[in-house]
Scaffold this active site. Structure first.
Site, PDB file in Angstrom:
ATOM      1  CG  ASP A 162      -1.943  -1.083   1.206  1.00  0.00           C
ATOM      2  OD1 ASP A 162      -2.274  -1.554   0.103  1.00  0.00           O
ATOM      3  OD2 ASP A 162      -2.396  -1.471   2.301  1.00  0.00           O
TER       4      ASP A 162
HETATM    5  N1  URA Z   1      -1.388  -5.983   3.771  1.00  0.00           N
HETATM    6  C1  URA Z   1      -1.874  -4.723   3.794  1.00  0.00           C
HETATM    7  O1  URA Z   1      -2.912  -4.463   4.350  1.00  0.00           O
HETATM    8  N2  URA Z   1      -1.169  -3.767   3.158  1.00  0.00           N
HETATM    9  C2  URA Z   1       0.010  -4.002   2.533  1.00  0.00           C
HETATM   10  O2  URA Z   1       0.608  -3.078   1.988  1.00  0.00           O
HETATM   11  C3  URA Z   1       0.499  -5.309   2.526  1.00  0.00           C
HETATM   12  C4  URA Z   1      -0.223  -6.287   3.157  1.00  0.00           C
END
Ligand code: URA
Length: 236
Positions: free
Chosen positions: A101
């Site tokens: 993310d």
């Molecule tokens: N899980 C999440 O919620 N975000 C990420 O970036 C990676 C795994």
């Protein structure tokens, strides 16, 4: 001779499966003729074009990046935010293996090797990813057991995972939780915590299979060694 989809993915434009879609949709031309047969094989002498561009096999490149916050891990963005691809000085067109993310930090691999990328992101491959999550509140033992055993997210049970409280800070009322998952569903770690009512304040991926962030600061990257690339291939 090699399969057309393998050749296309080795040119660094997409994965093998995506190459199959290009072939089926008639966007691939060999020696001037549209080819839509999936089993087609090509040799070095053949001239392969996708959407009118002649493909050239690129030298393979493999990088491990310590992704900072506020960087996207897709290659395109409507609002032109910085991408992980902009942080790596590569001669070819490398792209990220899987996603983190925008606000997640930590380890992410980049490569132009579509075949390896495909192996690593295939849902059947249980590659361990280790995260440290900072969550609001005290992370209860019972909740760790619930999340480790699996919950139903979007109608599908999560695979066996490991959630363990590492540290609780009474002053700020926040918990640091070590998380290991083998899947790569969208926002999976955050969604799992949210399912039990925990807000994720920070998320960092510290390990991807056997690779970690040793020696790197946020924003830095290094090339993978041949030995590491071979080891990633052996996770097949
Ligand atoms: N899980 C999440 O919620 N975000 C990420 O970036 C990676 C795994």
């Amino acid at each position: 001779m090699k399969r057309l989809n393998k050749f296309i993915s080795e040119c660094g434009i997409c994965s093998r499966r995506e190459a199959d879609n290009l072939i089926i949709s008639g966007r691939v031309v060999i020696n001037g003729k549209v080819v839509s047969e999936l089993g087609t094989k090509v040799s070095e002498k053949d001239i392969v074009e996708v959407d009118g561009k002649v493909l050239k096999e690129e030298k393979k490149e493999y990088y491990l990046l310590y992704k900072p916050r506020e960087v996207i891990s897709t290659t395109h963005d409507e609002v032109n935010r910085k991408s992980v691809v902009d942080l790596v000085k590569s001669k070819g067109r490398v792209y990220p293996v899987g996603r983190l993310d925008y606000d997640t930090t930590g380890i992410i691999l980049l490569t132009n090797d579509g075949e390896l990328s495909n192996i690593l992101t295939h849902p059947k491959r249980d590659i361990e990813k280790m995260y440290v999550a900072k969550v609001k509140g005290f992370f209860k033992k019972g909740d760790a057991i619930t999340l480790s055993n699996g919950i139903v997210l979007d109608g599908v049970m999560t695979k066996k995972a490991s959630f363990k409280l590492k540290k609780y800070n009474k002053k700020t009322d926040t918990s640091y939780v070590n998380v290991i998952i083998t899947e790569g569903r969208n926002h999976q770690v955050k969604n799992m915590f949210n399912y039990l009512g925990y807000d994720v304040l920070k998320l960092k991926r510290e390990r991807y299979a056997f690779l970690d962030l040793s020696g790197l600061k946020s924003g830095e990257y290094r090339a993978l060694s041949l030995k590491e690339v071979k080891k990633l291939y052996s996770l097949k």
